[in-house]
Design an enzyme around this catalytic site. Sequence first.
Site, PDB file in Angstrom:
ATOM      1  CB  SER A  19     -10.565  -6.111 -16.402  1.00 26.33           C
ATOM      2  OG  SER A  19      -9.510  -5.637 -17.214  1.00 26.33           O
ATOM      3  CB  VAL A  20     -11.987  -1.812 -19.984  1.00 29.00           C
ATOM      4  CG1 VAL A  20     -13.363  -1.497 -19.444  1.00 29.00           C
ATOM      5  CG2 VAL A  20     -10.943  -0.914 -19.336  1.00 29.00           C
ATOM      6  CB  SER A  21      -7.133  -5.193 -19.605  1.00 25.47           C
ATOM      7  OG  SER A  21      -6.735  -4.187 -18.723  1.00 25.47           O
ATOM      8  CE  LYS A  70      -1.947  -3.406 -10.070  1.00 25.92           C
ATOM      9  NZ  LYS A  70      -2.161  -1.975 -10.257  1.00 25.92           N
ATOM     10  CG  ASN A  91       1.357  -2.906 -14.305  1.00 21.97           C
ATOM     11  OD1 ASN A  91       2.528  -3.058 -14.651  1.00 21.97           O
ATOM     12  ND2 ASN A  91       0.554  -2.057 -14.910  1.00 21.97           N
ATOM     13  CG  ASP A 106      -0.102   0.563 -12.632  1.00 20.61           C
ATOM     14  OD1 ASP A 106      -0.799   0.519 -13.661  1.00 20.61           O
ATOM     15  OD2 ASP A 106      -0.325  -0.150 -11.626  1.00 20.61           O
ATOM     16  N   GLY A 133      -1.083   0.418  -3.875  1.00 21.02           N
ATOM     17  CA  GLY A 133      -0.247  -0.064  -4.973  1.00 21.02           C
ATOM     18  C   GLY A 133      -0.005   0.997  -6.041  1.00 21.02           C
ATOM     19  CE1 TYR A 229     -10.803   1.062 -14.816  1.00 20.35           C
ATOM     20  CE2 TYR A 229      -8.709   1.631 -13.801  1.00 20.35           C
ATOM     21  CZ  TYR A 229      -9.665   0.697 -14.122  1.00 20.35           C
ATOM     22  OH  TYR A 229      -9.514  -0.605 -13.728  1.00 20.35           O
ATOM     23  N   GLY A 250      -8.199   9.205 -15.283  1.00 20.63           N
ATOM     24  CA  GLY A 250      -7.543   7.903 -15.140  1.00 20.63           C
ATOM     25  C   GLY A 250      -7.537   7.087 -16.410  1.00 20.63           C
TER      26      GLY A 250
HETATM   27  P1  NAP Z   1      -5.048  -0.133  -3.203  1.00 20.93           P
HETATM   28  O1  NAP Z   1      -3.666  -0.653  -3.233  1.00 20.93           O
HETATM   29  O2  NAP Z   1      -6.135  -0.939  -2.596  1.00 20.93           O
HETATM   30  O3  NAP Z   1      -5.005   1.311  -2.492  1.00 20.93           O
HETATM   31  C1  NAP Z   1      -6.175   2.029  -2.236  1.00 20.93           C
HETATM   32  C2  NAP Z   1      -5.812   3.369  -1.623  1.00 20.93           C
HETATM   33  O4  NAP Z   1      -7.035   4.096  -1.450  1.00 20.93           O
HETATM   34  C3  NAP Z   1      -5.169   3.273  -0.255  1.00 20.93           C
HETATM   35  O5  NAP Z   1      -4.265   4.330  -0.083  1.00 20.93           O
HETATM   36  C4  NAP Z   1      -6.374   3.430   0.680  1.00 20.93           C
HETATM   37  O6  NAP Z   1      -6.062   3.914   1.948  1.00 20.93           O
HETATM   38  C5  NAP Z   1      -7.139   4.486  -0.060  1.00 20.93           C
HETATM   39  N1  NAP Z   1      -8.541   4.531   0.328  1.00 20.93           N
HETATM   40  C6  NAP Z   1      -9.487   3.582   0.102  1.00 20.93           C
HETATM   41  N2  NAP Z   1     -10.679   4.010   0.597  1.00 20.93           N
HETATM   42  C7  NAP Z   1     -10.463   5.237   1.147  1.00 20.93           C
HETATM   43  C8  NAP Z   1     -11.283   6.194   1.816  1.00 20.93           C
HETATM   44  N3  NAP Z   1     -12.579   5.957   2.002  1.00 20.93           N
HETATM   45  N4  NAP Z   1     -10.732   7.346   2.234  1.00 20.93           N
HETATM   46  C9  NAP Z   1      -9.428   7.601   2.033  1.00 20.93           C
HETATM   47  N5  NAP Z   1      -8.575   6.738   1.410  1.00 20.93           N
HETATM   48  C10 NAP Z   1      -9.094   5.573   0.976  1.00 20.93           C
HETATM   49  O7  NAP Z   1      -5.575   0.189  -4.693  1.00 20.93           O
HETATM   50  P2  NAP Z   1      -4.720   0.738  -5.939  1.00 20.93           P
HETATM   51  O8  NAP Z   1      -4.343  -0.385  -6.811  1.00 20.93           O
HETATM   52  O9  NAP Z   1      -3.670   1.656  -5.448  1.00 20.93           O
HETATM   53  O10 NAP Z   1      -5.879   1.546  -6.728  1.00 20.93           O
HETATM   54  C11 NAP Z   1      -6.384   2.776  -6.239  1.00 20.93           C
HETATM   55  C12 NAP Z   1      -7.302   3.377  -7.294  1.00 20.93           C
HETATM   56  O11 NAP Z   1      -6.569   3.664  -8.476  1.00 20.93           O
HETATM   57  C13 NAP Z   1      -8.426   2.460  -7.739  1.00 20.93           C
HETATM   58  O12 NAP Z   1      -9.573   3.234  -7.962  1.00 20.93           O
HETATM   59  C14 NAP Z   1      -7.928   1.896  -9.047  1.00 20.93           C
HETATM   60  O13 NAP Z   1      -8.980   1.527  -9.922  1.00 20.93           O
HETATM   61  C15 NAP Z   1      -7.159   3.074  -9.605  1.00 20.93           C
HETATM   62  N6  NAP Z   1      -6.099   2.680 -10.527  1.00 20.93           N
HETATM   63  C16 NAP Z   1      -6.100   3.269 -11.745  1.00 20.93           C
HETATM   64  C17 NAP Z   1      -5.120   2.939 -12.657  1.00 20.93           C
HETATM   65  C18 NAP Z   1      -5.144   3.562 -14.015  1.00 20.93           C
HETATM   66  O14 NAP Z   1      -4.454   3.067 -14.893  1.00 20.93           O
HETATM   67  N7  NAP Z   1      -5.888   4.631 -14.207  1.00 20.93           N
HETATM   68  C19 NAP Z   1      -4.108   2.025 -12.321  1.00 20.93           C
HETATM   69  C20 NAP Z   1      -4.118   1.459 -11.041  1.00 20.93           C
HETATM   70  C21 NAP Z   1      -5.127   1.805 -10.145  1.00 20.93           C
HETATM   71  P3  NAP Z   1      -5.731   2.908   3.169  1.00 20.93           P
HETATM   72  O15 NAP Z   1      -4.309   2.608   2.983  1.00 20.93           O
HETATM   73  O16 NAP Z   1      -6.009   3.722   4.371  1.00 20.93           O
HETATM   74  O17 NAP Z   1      -6.651   1.728   3.007  1.00 20.93           O
END
Ligand code: NAP
Length: 469
Positions: A19-21, A70, A91, A106, A133, A229, A250
Amino acid sequence: MISSETRICGLIGDPVTHSVSPVMHNAAFDFLGLDYIYLPFAVTKDRLARAVDGVRGLNIRGLNVTIPHKVAVIPFLDRLEPLAERIGAVNTIVNDDGVLTGHNTDAAGFLKALQGRGIEPKGKVVVLLGAGGAARAIAFALAEKGARLTILNRKQELDWAVELAGSVSSFSGRKVKALELNEPNLKAALVPADVVVNATSVGMSPNNGQSPVARELLRPGLVVFDIVYSPVKTRLLSEAEQAGAVTVNGLDMLVWQGALAFELWTGAKAPVEVMRKEVARALGGTPFGGAVGAGERKTTSVALVGFMGAGKTAVGRVLAEKMNKELVELDSLIVEKAGKSIARIFDQEGEIVFRQLEMEVTREVAGRKNQIIACGGGVVLNKINIDRLKAEAVVVYLMASPEAIQERVVAGDAEVRPLLGDGDKSLAIRELLAFRQPFYRRAADIIIDTSRMGIEAVAEQIIAGLKRE
Ligand code: NAP
C-alpha cells in the site's frame, strides 16, 4: 514529533505491504502540520473483530479498509453512511468517541477523478468491466449521477454482475444490463459507449502485460478509465492512448479516495497535489509508469533490490544467463573485502561499518557495464548508493509479501540474516519490511511482485519490463 496527543489513523487489510496510503497520508499530515500519523496494520480475517474493537479501545481516529475486509467489516461498525450501505462495502472508518461509522470514498473518489478530466457522467453510456468491490462502488456512483450502464464480468461470477445490475437498477430506476465479459459482448457493448471503465484486476502488477480490452476495440474519443494504479500506465491505457482515446488512470482515483478519507478524519482540506506527488513518486517506477524515465538513460546493467528472501541472487543468476551479462553480488564483495562473514562484521564492528563497506563496493561496481547486480537488502537506505547505481543500471525492486519472505528465509539462518535477531522472526520481518518499503519503491524503475512467482517467471518479467522502459 509523536506524543500522547498524536492522533492515529491507519489501514487494515491482508496484505498491506504494497500500500502507498501510508506515504500519501503521512505526507499530507506533515504538509499541513497536523499531529496525526498513519500506519499500516496487517490484519488476517480471523483477527478482524478484535482489530476493530482495538480501534475503540485505543481511540484510533480512523481507518482505511482494504482487501479482504471491505464487506466483512460492516457487522462490527455502529453506523453506515447511506452510500456505503447501498454499495455494501466500506473503505473508510471514522471513530467519533467510540462510535464507528463506515464510509465508501472509492465511489466519490472515482467521480472526482472522472470529473477532474472534465467528463460528466450524466447521460453517458458507460461500460463497466468487473463486479467486485470497486466495481460496486463505481456502479452506484455512476448511476447516482445519471449514467447509462452495462456491466460485464467473467463467466464464473456472472451472478455478481447480474445481482449488481439488479440493485443499481432498482436504486436508479434505469435499466442496467449485465453480460458475460467476452470479446463479442464487449465489442457490441462498446459500439454506443462513451466511457469504458476497467474495474477488474486485469493488468495489475505483476500481470502488467494483460489488458481486458482488445486493442482493435479502442478508438479516438472513447474515454478509457483504468482504476488499476500499479502500474500507473497499464497496457490498456497505453493502447488506448495510441488509439487516440481519452485516458484516466487509477492514480487519480486512489488520491481522491484518500483525500476524502483524510478530510473525514481531520476536518481539514486535503492537500491533494502533495498527496498525488507522493503517490506518483511511490508508484512511479513501475512498468508503463514512465515517471522515472529509465528509458531516457543509456543503461547496460540491471540492479536488483529488495528485502532478504526476495530472490535477488537466484533471479540474478538466471537473468545473467538469459541476458548474457555478469552477475555481481554486493554482499559477497563485502565479505571478500572484510575477510569475514556479514554476521561477523555486524557482531564485531557494528552496522555502521557494514554500511560503509556497502557504500565502497557499490561505488566500485556502479560504473561498470553489462552487469546484473544483486544488491544487499539495505542498499536503498542510502540515496548515494542508488544514485551511483542508476548511472549505469535500471533498478528493479523484487517485492515479496512478509509471508513469502518468511517461507524463503530459512529458520535458523541468523548467521546470514543478522538483522532479524533472535526473537520473533515473523514480527521482525514485518517491522523491517514496513520501514524499508518506501525506500525500495522510491529507488525502483521497475517493481515486480515475486510473492507467487517462480524464479524463471520473475526473470522473464524483468526482461519484458526492460523492453518497455
Ligand atoms: P475484487 O473485489 O477482488 O474484484 C476483482 C474483479 O476483477 C472481479 O470482478 C473479478 O472477476 C475481476 N477479475 C479478476 N481477474 C480477472 C480476469 N483474469 N479476467 C476477468 N476479470 C477478472 O477487487 P477490487 O477491490 O474490486 O479491485 C479491483 C482492481 O481495482 C484492483 O486492481 C485494485 O487494485 C483496483 N482498485 C483501485 C482503486 C483506486 O483507487 N484506483 C480502488 C479500489 C480498487 P470475478 O468476479 O469473476 O472474480
